[in-house]
Design a protein around this motif. Structure first.
Motif, PDB file in Angstrom:
ATOM      1  N   MET A   1       0.353   5.916   0.010  1.00 54.95           N
ATOM      2  CA  MET A   1      -0.369   6.941   0.030  1.00 54.95           C
ATOM      3  C   MET A   1       0.206   7.994  -0.386  1.00 54.95           C
ATOM      4  O   MET A   1       1.478   8.321  -0.265  1.00 54.95           O
ATOM      5  CB  MET A   1      -0.573   7.319   1.865  1.00 54.95           C
ATOM      6  CG  MET A   1      -1.489   8.380   1.926  1.00 54.95           C
ATOM      7  SD  MET A   1      -1.706   8.749   3.744  1.00 54.95           S
ATOM      8  CE  MET A   1      -3.015   7.734   3.986  1.00 54.95           C
TER       9      MET A   1
ATOM     10  N   GLY B   1       2.535  -1.525   5.192  1.00 59.18           N
ATOM     11  CA  GLY B   1       1.991  -0.331   5.241  1.00 59.18           C
ATOM     12  C   GLY B   1       2.828   0.902   4.611  1.00 59.18           C
ATOM     13  O   GLY B   1       3.893   0.625   3.784  1.00 59.18           O
ATOM     14  N   ASP B   2       2.391   2.207   4.885  1.00 54.85           N
ATOM     15  CA  ASP B   2       3.343   3.184   4.429  1.00 54.85           C
ATOM     16  C   ASP B   2       3.044   4.365   5.364  1.00 54.85           C
ATOM     17  O   ASP B   2       2.132   4.425   5.805  1.00 54.85           O
ATOM     18  CB  ASP B   2       2.644   3.612   3.103  1.00 54.85           C
ATOM     19  CG  ASP B   2       3.348   4.569   2.273  1.00 54.85           C
ATOM     20  OD1 ASP B   2       4.655   4.549   2.451  1.00 54.85           O
ATOM     21  OD2 ASP B   2       3.108   5.370   1.368  1.00 54.85           O
ATOM     22  N   THR B   3       4.158   5.069   5.790  1.00 51.12           N
ATOM     23  CA  THR B   3       4.369   6.239   6.637  1.00 51.12           C
ATOM     24  C   THR B   3       4.727   7.409   5.734  1.00 51.12           C
ATOM     25  O   THR B   3       5.966   7.412   5.224  1.00 51.12           O
ATOM     26  CB  THR B   3       5.118   5.872   7.993  1.00 51.12           C
ATOM     27  OG1 THR B   3       6.556   5.626   7.340  1.00 51.12           O
ATOM     28  CG2 THR B   3       4.810   5.008   8.634  1.00 51.12           C
ATOM     29  N   VAL B   4       3.718   8.286   5.733  1.00 52.45           N
ATOM     30  CA  VAL B   4       4.168   9.595   4.803  1.00 52.45           C
ATOM     31  C   VAL B   4       3.936  10.721   5.788  1.00 52.45           C
ATOM     32  O   VAL B   4       3.307  10.613   6.887  1.00 52.45           O
ATOM     33  CB  VAL B   4       3.290   9.591   3.760  1.00 52.45           C
ATOM     34  CG1 VAL B   4       3.727   8.334   2.618  1.00 52.45           C
ATOM     35  CG2 VAL B   4       1.980   9.785   3.725  1.00 52.45           C
TER      36      VAL B   4
ATOM     37  N   VAL C   1      -2.944  -3.953   6.078  1.00 51.33           N
ATOM     38  CA  VAL C   1      -1.841  -2.950   5.639  1.00 51.33           C
ATOM     39  C   VAL C   1      -2.455  -1.568   6.075  1.00 51.33           C
ATOM     40  O   VAL C   1      -3.497  -1.186   5.626  1.00 51.33           O
ATOM     41  CB  VAL C   1      -1.294  -3.094   4.174  1.00 51.33           C
ATOM     42  CG1 VAL C   1      -0.586  -4.474   3.928  1.00 51.33           C
ATOM     43  CG2 VAL C   1      -2.657  -2.807   3.094  1.00 51.33           C
ATOM     44  N   VAL C   2      -1.567  -0.843   6.627  1.00 51.78           N
ATOM     45  CA  VAL C   2      -1.913   0.271   7.140  1.00 51.78           C
ATOM     46  C   VAL C   2      -1.143   1.426   6.551  1.00 51.78           C
ATOM     47  O   VAL C   2       0.093   1.488   6.528  1.00 51.78           O
ATOM     48  CB  VAL C   2      -1.679   0.620   8.677  1.00 51.78           C
ATOM     49  CG1 VAL C   2      -1.924   1.852   9.100  1.00 51.78           C
ATOM     50  CG2 VAL C   2      -2.368  -0.692   9.480  1.00 51.78           C
ATOM     51  N   SER C   3      -1.632   2.444   6.053  1.00 55.09           N
ATOM     52  CA  SER C   3      -0.907   3.676   5.671  1.00 55.09           C
ATOM     53  C   SER C   3      -1.387   5.036   6.573  1.00 55.09           C
ATOM     54  O   SER C   3      -2.580   5.071   6.871  1.00 55.09           O
ATOM     55  CB  SER C   3      -1.344   4.404   4.162  1.00 55.09           C
ATOM     56  OG  SER C   3      -0.930   3.270   3.262  1.00 55.09           O
ATOM     57  N   VAL C   4      -0.230   5.716   7.132  1.00 51.04           N
ATOM     58  CA  VAL C   4      -0.832   6.769   7.959  1.00 51.04           C
ATOM     59  C   VAL C   4      -0.006   8.165   7.292  1.00 51.04           C
ATOM     60  O   VAL C   4       1.238   8.025   6.909  1.00 51.04           O
ATOM     61  CB  VAL C   4      -0.194   6.722   9.449  1.00 51.04           C
ATOM     62  CG1 VAL C   4      -1.260   5.679   9.859  1.00 51.04           C
ATOM     63  CG2 VAL C   4       1.231   6.100   9.369  1.00 51.04           C
ATOM     64  N   GLY C   5      -0.581   9.239   7.297  1.00 51.80           N
ATOM     65  CA  GLY C   5      -0.207  10.384   6.766  1.00 51.80           C
ATOM     66  C   GLY C   5      -0.262  11.402   8.138  1.00 51.80           C
ATOM     67  O   GLY C   5      -1.209  11.713   8.662  1.00 51.80           O
TER      68      GLY C   5
ATOM     69  N   VAL D   1      -4.061  11.403   8.339  1.00 51.79           N
ATOM     70  CA  VAL D   1      -4.767  10.674   7.566  1.00 51.79           C
ATOM     71  C   VAL D   1      -4.735   8.937   8.060  1.00 51.79           C
ATOM     72  O   VAL D   1      -3.467   8.922   7.961  1.00 51.79           O
ATOM     73  CB  VAL D   1      -4.819  11.027   6.219  1.00 51.79           C
ATOM     74  CG1 VAL D   1      -5.623  10.011   5.297  1.00 51.79           C
ATOM     75  CG2 VAL D   1      -4.813  12.340   5.736  1.00 51.79           C
ATOM     76  N   VAL D   2      -5.540   8.213   8.200  1.00 48.52           N
ATOM     77  CA  VAL D   2      -5.388   6.812   8.454  1.00 48.52           C
ATOM     78  C   VAL D   2      -6.189   5.858   7.109  1.00 48.52           C
ATOM     79  O   VAL D   2      -7.089   6.304   7.272  1.00 48.52           O
ATOM     80  CB  VAL D   2      -5.647   6.555   9.825  1.00 48.52           C
ATOM     81  CG1 VAL D   2      -5.225   5.015  10.011  1.00 48.52           C
ATOM     82  CG2 VAL D   2      -5.160   7.306  11.002  1.00 48.52           C
ATOM     83  N   ASN D   3      -5.271   5.268   6.514  1.00 51.26           N
ATOM     84  CA  ASN D   3      -6.037   4.430   5.594  1.00 51.26           C
ATOM     85  C   ASN D   3      -5.613   3.031   5.946  1.00 51.26           C
ATOM     86  O   ASN D   3      -4.507   2.591   6.283  1.00 51.26           O
ATOM     87  CB  ASN D   3      -5.704   4.579   4.251  1.00 51.26           C
ATOM     88  CG  ASN D   3      -6.463   3.905   3.276  1.00 51.26           C
ATOM     89  OD1 ASN D   3      -7.635   4.186   2.835  1.00 51.26           O
ATOM     90  ND2 ASN D   3      -6.197   2.766   3.047  1.00 51.26           N
TER      91      ASN D   3
ATOM     92  N   THR E   1       0.782  -1.241  -0.125  1.00 57.17           N
ATOM     93  CA  THR E   1       0.011  -0.022  -0.161  1.00 57.17           C
ATOM     94  C   THR E   1       0.997   1.272   0.076  1.00 57.17           C
ATOM     95  O   THR E   1       2.016   1.199   0.501  1.00 57.17           O
ATOM     96  CB  THR E   1      -0.871  -0.122   1.079  1.00 57.17           C
ATOM     97  OG1 THR E   1      -1.832   1.105   1.021  1.00 57.17           O
ATOM     98  CG2 THR E   1      -0.256   0.342   2.363  1.00 57.17           C
TER      99      THR E   1
END
Lengths: 327, 327
Positions: free
Chosen positions: A51, B126-129, B91-95, B136-138, A49
């Motif tokens: 973002m 996941g992705d950490t940006v 899978v977790v993306s957080v902005g 933002v949490v996806n 994933t």
């Protein structure tokens, strides 16, 4: 048309069309609580994933929505490619500012669908929410890989060659160009800007890596220096790269001069190339040297030798410089 | 500690710990380009994704990071439950805005890991940006389901009963309470606020629905009126609901009075309950009436009868009112 006129379900109806590039394994697509698909027999599932956040990963005055959609999928396919997998199913979440038009969102999905068609990937679900403070796009993609063909960052052995696809640094220099007024009047600019806005994931090469005999792989998303260190750390090895072997495009060489920078700096520290870096025993590489687009840039050494760059006979440590994280 | 002190990889190292609730099927977890896991033999894969945006889906002064993490996973598990599936991999993306502390992010993931442990779900990537303009949490979650146990929104037949789990409207009223100064001094408030901040997905019930003989299911995320219309539209049927059978908690009845609203309005139009609504033939329901927590609220009718609510003998059309989309 404004988003608040069409509503969430109206928008989803617009988005659904053309979202399945290969419906054969899809049991439930966009529109139910979750999507359902059949993984192939004996295959591993991959999932990744990414973002993309407005003003961090893109600027709406520097990209079209189509290009942004294309790239949002591309960066995920690149991750699947780097594992040796075939991308299959995507779910897409978008956080949309109210001022965006429906046409913008439809174009965004058109860019996604274009690259999905190219690589036979389905968009099988997602989430559409409002985001008052800027556009956010999140994509998660699953992939398939036969267990024996899974490629990790670890697995390289001293003596392996270090190989990359394509040319490096184009994307980062393309980003610098985008910020320059009048860039589009320069003949060399297009390939660089295109490398930045619509990078092409190396899925086909990724699928061949394990059959060729590659021992580890990574996609080049954060600059060559960062990826070399990742592979060294994951594999418990050292890596020696040769500066004069790193493939640079003539357009990059020309454009870097405008910014008073070394072209090599873009390749080492620039990021977002989405080419592949992999390691492979020399005996295996010998059998694929006839293939174009592959460049040997160094070799795997012992851990205690560290990650070094050889320039004009002198080796110096090569450390990553993050350029995009938490700045 | 500030995020820019620890860096992306430092943060990922902190996040990795405890992320696998059931490692048996995980081949590659957090830290490589993509994650890899083995789906079970003969099982379908489900996948769903939800994005939570600051100031739209949550306010940082009304939720703790732990609660937010819990909820971000819960809403996805609820979607898998509504398909009759067992959630497996996330899978977790957080902005992340730069001003957030590392402790905040670790607590956010602690909330995710708590609910993941409870339901044996792995966070495998996941992705950490960075996100300069708000958190933002996806989350994307995959699930497994035996092909014969897949439940869709479609599939209901005239004559089926319409059944819901739990009580409805609590979450939306809890949100109203959160905005009220001094809410925490009121004894009835806690269950409502808890229903809003840390909803419990009905995974166990979801897994039983197909074996019981349910014909369709949905989770109640946008209010009962919306979900009833969804099921009617997907199944090509009508639905008749009885106002006096819709389960309301005593706390909701007490709290609704404060806001001068009908408790039933919260249940019909409030949203975010994350209970389940399903349809089932009466002969099958007879065999599960001994189970607690299930309430028959109506029946499936023919399409031309529409979706109606019966109040005091009079039937009137029941239309959804979106309360959270593109406002």
């Amino acid at each position: 048309m404004q988003l608040n006129e069409i509503g969430e379900f109206g928008l989803i109806d617009r988005i659904k069309e053309g979202a399945l590039a290969d419906p054969s394994d899809v049991v439930v697509g966009i529109g139910d609580d979750a999507a359902a698909y059949r993984p192939g027999p004996g295959l591993l599932q991959l999932i990744t994933t990414d973002m993309l956040v407005e003003s961090v990963h893109f600027l709406l005055d520097k990209t079209t929505p189509w290009q942004l959609g294309y790239k949002a999928i591309a960066v995920n396919l690149s991750d699947i490619a780097a594992m040796g997998g075939r991308p299959r199913q995507a779910v897409v979440s978008v956080g949309l500012p109210a001022h965006l038009s429906v046409e913008f969102v439809v174009e965004l999905y058109d860019g996604m669908k274009e690259i999905c068609r190219e690589f036979a990937v389905n968009i099988i679900g997602g989430d559409t929410v409002s985001s008052p403070r800027g556009l956010v796009v999140n994509v998660a993609v699953t992939g398939e890989v036969a267990p024996a063909r899974l490629l990790r960052r670890s697995g390289s052995r001293p003596g392996d060659l270090v190989v990359v696809t394509g040319t490096l640094g184009d994307s980062a220099c393309g980003l610098d160009l985008l910020r320059l007024p009048g860039w589009d009047e320069r003949a060399f600019a297009w390939p660089l800007v295109t490398a930045h806005l619509t990078p092409r994931p190396q899925v086909d090469t990724g699928l061949r890596l394990a059959p060729w005999g590659a021992t580890s792989a990574d996609d080049i998303s954060d600059g060559l220096a960062s990826e070399a260190n990742e592979i060294a750390k994951a594999g418990g090895v050292g890596i020696r790269l040769y500066a004069d072997r790193i493939p640079l495009s003539p357009e990059l060489v020309e454009a870097a001069a405008i910014f008073g920078r070394q072209p090599l700096d873009y390749a080492l520290f620039g990021g977002e190339d989405f080419e592949l870096i992999f390691t492979i025993g020399p005996e295996h590489f010998d059998r694929i040297t006839h293939r174009g687009g592959l460049t040997v840039i160094g070799e795997v050494t012992r851990r205690e030798d560290g990650v070094v760059l050889v320039t004009g006979g002198a080796a110096r440590p090569l450390e990553p410089r993050g350029y995009n994280h938490f700045r």
